[in-house]
Design a protein around this motif. Sequence first.
Motif, PDB file in Angstrom:
ATOM      1  N   HIS A 150       7.689   5.685 -10.275  1.00  0.00           N
ATOM      2  CA  HIS A 150       8.701   5.636  -9.217  1.00  0.00           C
ATOM      3  C   HIS A 150       8.026   5.958  -7.877  1.00  0.00           C
ATOM      4  O   HIS A 150       7.092   6.767  -7.827  1.00  0.00           O
ATOM      5  N   PRO A 151       8.487   5.375  -6.790  1.00  0.00           N
ATOM      6  CA  PRO A 151       7.856   5.639  -5.487  1.00  0.00           C
ATOM      7  C   PRO A 151       8.134   7.018  -4.899  1.00  0.00           C
ATOM      8  O   PRO A 151       7.491   7.403  -3.910  1.00  0.00           O
ATOM      9  N   GLU A 152       9.067   7.776  -5.479  1.00  0.00           N
ATOM     10  CA  GLU A 152       9.464   9.049  -4.873  1.00  0.00           C
ATOM     11  C   GLU A 152       8.292   9.978  -4.535  1.00  0.00           C
ATOM     12  O   GLU A 152       8.263  10.566  -3.438  1.00  0.00           O
ATOM     13  N   PRO A 153       7.307  10.168  -5.432  1.00  0.00           N
ATOM     14  CA  PRO A 153       6.228  11.115  -5.084  1.00  0.00           C
ATOM     15  C   PRO A 153       5.499  10.743  -3.791  1.00  0.00           C
ATOM     16  O   PRO A 153       5.221  11.618  -2.948  1.00  0.00           O
ATOM     17  N   TYR A 154       5.197   9.460  -3.602  1.00  0.00           N
ATOM     18  CA  TYR A 154       4.485   9.048  -2.394  1.00  0.00           C
ATOM     19  C   TYR A 154       5.400   9.004  -1.173  1.00  0.00           C
ATOM     20  O   TYR A 154       4.978   9.319  -0.050  1.00  0.00           O
ATOM     21  N   LEU A 155       6.644   8.641  -1.364  1.00  0.00           N
ATOM     22  CA  LEU A 155       7.602   8.715  -0.262  1.00  0.00           C
ATOM     23  C   LEU A 155       7.759  10.157   0.216  1.00  0.00           C
ATOM     24  O   LEU A 155       7.835  10.424   1.425  1.00  0.00           O
ATOM     25  N   THR A 156       7.792  11.081  -0.733  1.00  0.00           N
ATOM     26  CA  THR A 156       7.927  12.499  -0.404  1.00  0.00           C
ATOM     27  C   THR A 156       6.725  12.993   0.391  1.00  0.00           C
ATOM     28  O   THR A 156       6.869  13.708   1.395  1.00  0.00           O
ATOM     29  N   ALA A 157       5.522  12.616  -0.040  1.00  0.00           N
ATOM     30  CA  ALA A 157       4.307  13.059   0.639  1.00  0.00           C
ATOM     31  C   ALA A 157       4.233  12.523   2.064  1.00  0.00           C
ATOM     32  O   ALA A 157       3.932  13.264   3.012  1.00  0.00           O
ATOM     33  N   ALA A 158       4.490  11.233   2.222  1.00  0.00           N
ATOM     34  CA  ALA A 158       4.427  10.642   3.562  1.00  0.00           C
ATOM     35  C   ALA A 158       5.450  11.279   4.492  1.00  0.00           C
ATOM     36  O   ALA A 158       5.136  11.624   5.648  1.00  0.00           O
ATOM     37  N   ALA A 160       6.756  14.242   4.306  1.00  0.00           N
ATOM     38  CA  ALA A 160       6.364  15.622   4.614  1.00  0.00           C
ATOM     39  C   ALA A 160       5.292  15.671   5.686  1.00  0.00           C
ATOM     40  O   ALA A 160       5.180  16.662   6.431  1.00  0.00           O
ATOM     41  N   LEU A 161       4.486  14.615   5.786  1.00  0.00           N
ATOM     42  CA  LEU A 161       3.467  14.529   6.834  1.00  0.00           C
ATOM     43  C   LEU A 161       4.028  13.944   8.132  1.00  0.00           C
ATOM     44  O   LEU A 161       3.316  13.843   9.133  1.00  0.00           O
ATOM     45  N   GLY A 162       5.283  13.526   8.103  1.00  0.00           N
ATOM     46  CA  GLY A 162       5.892  12.922   9.273  1.00  0.00           C
ATOM     47  C   GLY A 162       5.441  11.501   9.520  1.00  0.00           C
ATOM     48  O   GLY A 162       5.448  11.027  10.656  1.00  0.00           O
ATOM     49  N   LEU A 163       5.057  10.798   8.454  1.00  0.00           N
ATOM     50  CA  LEU A 163       4.516   9.449   8.571  1.00  0.00           C
ATOM     51  C   LEU A 163       5.306   8.463   7.719  1.00  0.00           C
ATOM     52  O   LEU A 163       6.019   8.860   6.798  1.00  0.00           O
ATOM     53  N   LYS A 164       5.127   7.180   8.035  1.00  0.00           N
ATOM     54  CA  LYS A 164       5.647   6.123   7.185  1.00  0.00           C
ATOM     55  C   LYS A 164       4.596   5.819   6.117  1.00  0.00           C
ATOM     56  O   LYS A 164       3.391   5.906   6.376  1.00  0.00           O
ATOM     57  N   PRO A 165       5.009   5.431   4.908  1.00  0.00           N
ATOM     58  CA  PRO A 165       4.037   5.114   3.862  1.00  0.00           C
ATOM     59  C   PRO A 165       3.025   4.055   4.284  1.00  0.00           C
ATOM     60  O   PRO A 165       1.853   4.115   3.897  1.00  0.00           O
ATOM     61  N   GLY A 166       3.463   3.099   5.105  1.00  0.00           N
ATOM     62  CA  GLY A 166       2.568   2.041   5.555  1.00  0.00           C
ATOM     63  C   GLY A 166       1.453   2.530   6.457  1.00  0.00           C
ATOM     64  O   GLY A 166       0.497   1.791   6.713  1.00  0.00           O
ATOM     65  N   GLU A 167       1.557   3.757   6.938  1.00  0.00           N
ATOM     66  CA  GLU A 167       0.504   4.357   7.760  1.00  0.00           C
ATOM     67  C   GLU A 167      -0.507   5.125   6.917  1.00  0.00           C
ATOM     68  O   GLU A 167      -1.469   5.665   7.457  1.00  0.00           O
ATOM     69  N   CYS A 168      -0.280   5.154   5.599  1.00  0.00           N
ATOM     70  CA  CYS A 168      -1.086   6.001   4.713  1.00  0.00           C
ATOM     71  C   CYS A 168      -1.877   5.168   3.706  1.00  0.00           C
ATOM     72  O   CYS A 168      -1.415   4.140   3.221  1.00  0.00           O
ATOM     73  N   LEU A 169      -3.060   5.659   3.391  1.00  0.00           N
ATOM     74  CA  LEU A 169      -3.874   5.104   2.314  1.00  0.00           C
ATOM     75  C   LEU A 169      -3.741   6.010   1.105  1.00  0.00           C
ATOM     76  O   LEU A 169      -3.960   7.221   1.201  1.00  0.00           O
ATOM     77  N   ALA A 170      -3.356   5.453  -0.033  1.00  0.00           N
ATOM     78  CA  ALA A 170      -3.286   6.212  -1.278  1.00  0.00           C
ATOM     79  C   ALA A 170      -4.521   5.900  -2.113  1.00  0.00           C
ATOM     80  O   ALA A 170      -5.043   4.787  -2.076  1.00  0.00           O
ATOM     81  N   VAL A 171      -4.989   6.893  -2.868  1.00  0.00           N
ATOM     82  CA  VAL A 171      -6.142   6.699  -3.744  1.00  0.00           C
ATOM     83  C   VAL A 171      -5.707   7.019  -5.167  1.00  0.00           C
ATOM     84  O   VAL A 171      -5.221   8.123  -5.444  1.00  0.00           O
TER      85      VAL A 171
END
Length: 223
Positions: A150-158, A160-171
């Motif tokens: 589910h996308p919730e974990p990454y949505l939550t992280a982004a 919390a950082l004050g960012l949109k997921p599209g601004e983030c690189l996941a590894v």
Amino acid sequence: MTESVPGSLPRAVLWDMDGTLVDTEPYWIDTEFEIAQRHGGTWSHAHALNLVGNDLLESGRYIREHMGIEPSAEQIVEELLDGVVARVEDSVPWRPGARAILEELSAAGTPCALVTMSYQRFVAPILAQLPPETFRVIVTGDIVEFGKPHPEPYLTAAAALGLKPGECLAVEDSNTGAKSAESAGCLVLVVENHVPVLAGERRVFADTLEGIDLGAIWADYHR
């Protein structure tokens, strides 16, 4: 908040843990076989690999069903954690290049988040080996309603950082984790480890974290 533009760097890097930063999958697998032996169940390496990247409670349900044992899924999760925490406290098996790249990102001022389906009591002894504030945000499996894929974990992280997921690189290192990050809207760098990962529209692949240039990967994708 602005969307990333071609040639820019990711605003943040969101890290999976098991299999990506630390090669703890063998710890989980060894503990699973111990549980099977303890409770008179049966287990296989193929079953173990099916759990890579999964939410822990979902893994507990899978283990209960496929091992054919009596403990509840919640009890199985606690036994899993007992086994892997003991192993991690003895030795943390860092993946090649992982600590170096975390240090580089910290020095560059690029915020990082840890996005793992492991629970806090397993994460703590690993974080204890890193400088404080290595991760500005920590999302664990016991604080989200829906775990990977589910996308919730990454949505939550982004968020919390004050960012949109599209601004983030996941590894990530697993299909389950890559699906979670990709569904959230992140670009996903996949470094395969124990399981093969399918190609995807927002997935790029590398053989190792050693010597990797995350900025170049980000820029190449957005070119």
